[in-house]
Design a protein around this motif. Structure first.
Motif, PDB file in Angstrom:
ATOM      1  N   TYR A 150       0.795  -1.308   0.107  1.00 12.72           N
ATOM      2  CA  TYR A 150       0.118  -0.073  -0.016  1.00 12.72           C
ATOM      3  C   TYR A 150       1.015   1.152  -0.120  1.00 12.72           C
ATOM      4  O   TYR A 150       2.105   1.198   0.560  1.00 12.72           O
ATOM      5  CB  TYR A 150      -1.051  -0.070   1.212  1.00 12.72           C
ATOM      6  CG  TYR A 150      -1.954  -1.055   1.368  1.00 12.72           C
ATOM      7  CD1 TYR A 150      -2.931  -1.266   0.651  1.00 12.72           C
ATOM      8  CD2 TYR A 150      -1.656  -2.378   2.361  1.00 12.72           C
ATOM      9  CE1 TYR A 150      -3.869  -2.228   0.852  1.00 12.72           C
ATOM     10  CE2 TYR A 150      -2.475  -3.164   2.310  1.00 12.72           C
ATOM     11  CZ  TYR A 150      -3.529  -3.332   1.421  1.00 12.72           C
ATOM     12  OH  TYR A 150      -4.647  -4.274   1.591  1.00 12.72           O
ATOM     13  N   GLU A 151       0.351   2.311  -0.700  1.00  8.78           N
ATOM     14  CA  GLU A 151       1.087   3.509  -0.678  1.00  8.78           C
ATOM     15  C   GLU A 151       0.040   4.683  -0.361  1.00  8.78           C
ATOM     16  O   GLU A 151      -1.086   4.440  -0.957  1.00  8.78           O
ATOM     17  CB  GLU A 151       1.881   3.858  -2.138  1.00  8.78           C
ATOM     18  CG  GLU A 151       2.903   2.869  -2.252  1.00  8.78           C
ATOM     19  CD  GLU A 151       3.658   3.474  -3.493  1.00  8.78           C
ATOM     20  OE1 GLU A 151       3.312   4.010  -4.262  1.00  8.78           O
ATOM     21  OE2 GLU A 151       5.011   2.722  -3.685  1.00  8.78           O
ATOM     22  N   TRP A 152       0.539   5.653   0.181  1.00  2.00           N
ATOM     23  CA  TRP A 152      -0.143   6.994   0.343  1.00  2.00           C
ATOM     24  C   TRP A 152      -0.231   7.738  -0.949  1.00  2.00           C
ATOM     25  O   TRP A 152       0.684   7.973  -1.462  1.00  2.00           O
ATOM     26  CB  TRP A 152       0.529   7.990   1.394  1.00  2.00           C
ATOM     27  CG  TRP A 152      -0.228   9.294   1.559  1.00  2.00           C
ATOM     28  CD1 TRP A 152       0.142  10.445   0.703  1.00  2.00           C
ATOM     29  CD2 TRP A 152      -1.619   9.543   2.010  1.00  2.00           C
ATOM     30  NE1 TRP A 152      -0.645  11.495   1.122  1.00  2.00           N
ATOM     31  CE2 TRP A 152      -1.770  10.875   1.850  1.00  2.00           C
ATOM     32  CE3 TRP A 152      -2.398   8.898   2.880  1.00  2.00           C
ATOM     33  CZ2 TRP A 152      -2.931  11.628   2.399  1.00  2.00           C
ATOM     34  CZ3 TRP A 152      -3.596   9.592   3.355  1.00  2.00           C
ATOM     35  CH2 TRP A 152      -3.723  10.923   3.082  1.00  2.00           C
ATOM     36  N   ASP A 153      -1.377   7.865  -1.568  1.00  2.00           N
ATOM     37  CA  ASP A 153      -1.684   8.651  -2.960  1.00  2.00           C
ATOM     38  C   ASP A 153      -2.158  10.006  -2.441  1.00  2.00           C
ATOM     39  O   ASP A 153      -3.233  10.466  -1.777  1.00  2.00           O
ATOM     40  CB  ASP A 153      -2.707   8.027  -3.565  1.00  2.00           C
ATOM     41  CG  ASP A 153      -2.802   8.451  -5.113  1.00  2.00           C
ATOM     42  OD1 ASP A 153      -2.862   9.628  -5.311  1.00  2.00           O
ATOM     43  OD2 ASP A 153      -3.012   7.800  -5.922  1.00  2.00           O
ATOM     44  N   GLU A 154      -1.193  11.006  -2.974  1.00  2.00           N
ATOM     45  CA  GLU A 154      -1.456  12.497  -2.668  1.00  2.00           C
ATOM     46  C   GLU A 154      -2.598  13.032  -3.532  1.00  2.00           C
ATOM     47  O   GLU A 154      -3.295  13.946  -2.970  1.00  2.00           O
ATOM     48  CB  GLU A 154      -0.168  13.272  -3.106  1.00  2.00           C
ATOM     49  CG  GLU A 154       1.068  13.261  -2.185  1.00  2.00           C
ATOM     50  CD  GLU A 154       0.547  13.946  -0.765  1.00  2.00           C
ATOM     51  OE1 GLU A 154       0.924  15.361  -0.775  1.00  2.00           O
ATOM     52  OE2 GLU A 154       0.140  13.578   0.194  1.00  2.00           O
ATOM     53  N   LYS A 155      -2.729  12.518  -4.877  1.00  2.00           N
ATOM     54  CA  LYS A 155      -4.038  13.175  -5.380  1.00  2.00           C
ATOM     55  C   LYS A 155      -5.442  12.627  -5.019  1.00  2.00           C
ATOM     56  O   LYS A 155      -6.271  13.435  -4.873  1.00  2.00           O
ATOM     57  CB  LYS A 155      -3.804  12.589  -6.902  1.00  2.00           C
ATOM     58  CG  LYS A 155      -2.637  13.111  -7.521  1.00  2.00           C
ATOM     59  CD  LYS A 155      -2.480  12.848  -9.130  1.00  2.00           C
ATOM     60  CE  LYS A 155      -1.418  13.356  -9.798  1.00  2.00           C
ATOM     61  NZ  LYS A 155      -1.434  12.842 -11.225  1.00  2.00           N
ATOM     62  N   LEU A 156      -5.337  11.214  -4.410  1.00  2.00           N
ATOM     63  CA  LEU A 156      -6.552  10.854  -3.923  1.00  2.00           C
ATOM     64  C   LEU A 156      -6.858  11.198  -2.369  1.00  2.00           C
ATOM     65  O   LEU A 156      -7.690  11.302  -1.881  1.00  2.00           O
ATOM     66  CB  LEU A 156      -6.820   9.422  -3.888  1.00  2.00           C
ATOM     67  CG  LEU A 156      -6.952   8.826  -5.551  1.00  2.00           C
ATOM     68  CD1 LEU A 156      -6.826   7.581  -5.337  1.00  2.00           C
ATOM     69  CD2 LEU A 156      -8.082   9.485  -6.299  1.00  2.00           C
ATOM     70  N   GLY A 157      -5.734  11.464  -1.656  1.00  2.00           N
ATOM     71  CA  GLY A 157      -5.720  11.596  -0.233  1.00  2.00           C
ATOM     72  C   GLY A 157      -5.997  10.488   0.531  1.00  2.00           C
ATOM     73  O   GLY A 157      -6.454  10.455   1.556  1.00  2.00           O
ATOM     74  N   HIS A 158      -5.649   9.070   0.088  1.00  2.00           N
ATOM     75  CA  HIS A 158      -5.956   7.938   0.597  1.00  2.00           C
ATOM     76  C   HIS A 158      -4.870   7.028   0.395  1.00  2.00           C
ATOM     77  O   HIS A 158      -4.153   7.343  -0.476  1.00  2.00           O
ATOM     78  CB  HIS A 158      -7.278   7.325   0.237  1.00  2.00           C
ATOM     79  CG  HIS A 158      -8.707   8.256   0.628  1.00  2.00           C
ATOM     80  ND1 HIS A 158      -9.223   8.312   1.860  1.00  2.00           N
ATOM     81  CD2 HIS A 158      -9.261   9.060  -0.350  1.00  2.00           C
ATOM     82  CE1 HIS A 158     -10.346   9.169   1.757  1.00  2.00           C
ATOM     83  NE2 HIS A 158     -10.283   9.889   0.427  1.00  2.00           N
ATOM     84  N   ILE A 159      -4.781   6.003   1.301  1.00  4.80           N
ATOM     85  CA  ILE A 159      -4.001   4.865   0.967  1.00  4.80           C
ATOM     86  C   ILE A 159      -4.615   3.896  -0.202  1.00  4.80           C
ATOM     87  O   ILE A 159      -5.618   3.702  -0.243  1.00  4.80           O
ATOM     88  CB  ILE A 159      -4.064   4.085   2.093  1.00  4.80           C
ATOM     89  CG1 ILE A 159      -3.088   4.649   3.130  1.00  4.80           C
ATOM     90  CG2 ILE A 159      -3.046   2.762   1.931  1.00  4.80           C
ATOM     91  CD1 ILE A 159      -2.658   4.194   4.498  1.00  4.80           C
ATOM     92  N   VAL A 160      -3.588   3.674  -1.192  1.00  3.72           N
ATOM     93  CA  VAL A 160      -4.196   2.872  -2.018  1.00  3.72           C
ATOM     94  C   VAL A 160      -3.349   1.700  -2.344  1.00  3.72           C
ATOM     95  O   VAL A 160      -2.087   1.816  -1.941  1.00  3.72           O
ATOM     96  CB  VAL A 160      -4.332   3.713  -3.562  1.00  3.72           C
ATOM     97  CG1 VAL A 160      -5.164   4.836  -3.385  1.00  3.72           C
ATOM     98  CG2 VAL A 160      -2.699   4.083  -3.634  1.00  3.72           C
ATOM     99  N   LEU A 161      -3.783   0.512  -2.884  1.00  2.00           N
ATOM    100  CA  LEU A 161      -2.990  -0.734  -3.133  1.00  2.00           C
ATOM    101  C   LEU A 161      -2.092  -0.404  -4.474  1.00  2.00           C
ATOM    102  O   LEU A 161      -2.402  -0.128  -5.505  1.00  2.00           O
ATOM    103  CB  LEU A 161      -3.875  -2.044  -3.527  1.00  2.00           C
ATOM    104  CG  LEU A 161      -3.009  -3.034  -3.847  1.00  2.00           C
ATOM    105  CD1 LEU A 161      -2.181  -3.527  -2.692  1.00  2.00           C
ATOM    106  CD2 LEU A 161      -4.122  -4.225  -4.189  1.00  2.00           C
ATOM    107  N   ASP A 162      -0.894  -0.210  -4.202  1.00  2.00           N
ATOM    108  CA  ASP A 162       0.249  -0.002  -5.151  1.00  2.00           C
ATOM    109  C   ASP A 162       0.247  -1.439  -6.028  1.00  2.00           C
ATOM    110  O   ASP A 162       0.335  -1.236  -7.256  1.00  2.00           O
ATOM    111  CB  ASP A 162       1.442   0.511  -4.833  1.00  2.00           C
ATOM    112  CG  ASP A 162       2.631   0.947  -5.765  1.00  2.00           C
ATOM    113  OD1 ASP A 162       2.393   1.708  -6.713  1.00  2.00           O
ATOM    114  OD2 ASP A 162       3.486  -0.209  -5.814  1.00  2.00           O
ATOM    115  N   ARG A 163       0.508  -2.605  -5.442  1.00  2.00           N
ATOM    116  CA  ARG A 163       0.890  -3.822  -6.085  1.00  2.00           C
ATOM    117  C   ARG A 163       0.746  -4.928  -4.846  1.00  2.00           C
ATOM    118  O   ARG A 163       0.763  -4.529  -3.705  1.00  2.00           O
ATOM    119  CB  ARG A 163       2.103  -3.625  -6.979  1.00  2.00           C
ATOM    120  CG  ARG A 163       3.209  -3.490  -5.947  1.00  2.00           C
ATOM    121  CD  ARG A 163       4.605  -3.446  -6.859  1.00  2.00           C
ATOM    122  NE  ARG A 163       5.775  -3.503  -5.948  1.00  2.00           N
ATOM    123  CZ  ARG A 163       6.125  -2.440  -5.665  1.00  2.00           C
ATOM    124  NH1 ARG A 163       5.757  -1.351  -5.341  1.00  2.00           N
ATOM    125  NH2 ARG A 163       7.420  -2.487  -4.800  1.00  2.00           N
TER     126      ARG A 163
END
Length: 308
Positions: A150-163
């Motif tokens: 998981y990574e913090w996504d600056e554009k969404l403002g949430h944690i997202v699954l990177d891979r």
């Protein structure tokens, strides 16, 4: 004369007859063949009777020689008064309904109840900690034992699954980053947080740096800070890198050497370990790099404004 005639007719007497011999006719029978069915109906019947009697009485007046048949101001005034009395309530109701309807040309736009937009606070810009570099605050992205990156996504403002990790490996410790830091690969300083239990991704933890692993990937320098939580009593005695078992350090080294091995266009070079003093210097340097970048561009990491 017309006044007495009107009164006589209103009491039910026929015009031209004297009062004693006049046969009285109830108003309800004189002006309505339908029997009364309620208080409202009686009021309407009585109003119609009065209006009708007035008009007929005024018509009888025209037989008098003293009143002109062509011009009768008194007759017109009386009729107009009665008609206005009957029509005015309806006009008042119509005006009241019109007043309730908003005028689209003059009405003001309704304010947005959701409130004004507020700028979302980035996880990268959260305070690094008051006791930096001895203690720093870090943001958890991946829990211990997970294969989900998981990574913090600056554009969404949430944690997202990177891979999901391509190799048959998992994170040996909780993984995240230190806010307000910037490394050579353009990302914040990564950190491994030691501990027995997995931490919840998305939480902040105060940690104590004890060393770091020299590392580089396809994007640039990517050092991995090793730290322990300040609020875990089982790790109070871990102050420096010498307090960490050698086998634990080898596990961490082996993980980063292999976790990208099956991914295309990605590579990793792992060096040796640096001690506690070097780790604190790294924290200060990456923090200074972040502040210099922010002073120059006002924003180190771009992100969208989010609603409340």
């Amino acid at each position: 004369m017309w006044t007495s005639t009107f009164r006589t007719f209103a009491r039910g007497a026929r015009p031209g007859l004297s009062r004693p011999t006049a046969r009285r006719i109830p108003l309800q029978r004189a002006f309505s063949s339908t029997p009364s069915k309620g208080p409202g109906f009686q009021k309407m019947t009585f109003s119609a009777a009065v209006a009708g009697g007035a008009i007929i009485g005024l018509g009888i007046m025209t037989k008098d020689k003293d009143v002109s048949t062509t011009k009768s101001p008194m007759k017109a005034t009386a009729v107009d008064t009665l008609l206005k009395a009957l029509v005015t309530p309806k006009k008042a109701e119509a005006k009241e309904e019109t007043a309730k309807k908003p005028d689209s040309s003059t009405s003001k736009p309704v304010a947005n109840k959701s409130g004004p937009k507020k700028k979302m606070r980035s996880a990268y810009s959260v305070s690094i900690g008051e006791n930096m570099p001895d203690e720093v605050q870090c943001f958890v992205e991946v829990a211990k034992g997970s294969r989900n990156k998981y990574e913090w996504d600056e554009k969404l403002g949430h944690i997202v699954l990177d891979r999901v990790l391509h190799s048959a490996v998992f994170y040996p410790h909780n993984y995240g980053f230190v806010p307000q830091t910037l490394c050579g690969d353009g990302d914040p300083l990564d950190v491994l947080i030691m501990g027995d239990n997995p931490l919840q991704p998305g939480c902040f933890v105060d940690v104590r740096p004890i060393g770091y692993l020299i590392m580089q990937d396809e994007k640039g320098k990517d050092e991995k800070l090793l730290a322990v939580p300040t609020k875990d009593p089982r790790l109070y005695d871990v102050k420096t890198l010498r307090d960490v078992p050698d086998h634990v350090l080898r596990e961490v080294t082996q993980f980063f050497e292999t976790y990208k091995m099956l991914e295309k266009d990605k590579w990793v070079k792992v060096g040796g370990w640096k001690g506690t003093e070097d780790a604190m210097i790294l924290v200060k340097e990456t923090h200074q790099t972040y502040k210099a970048e922010k002073a120059e561009k006002s924003k180190v990491f771009e992100y969208q404004e989010m609603t409340k």
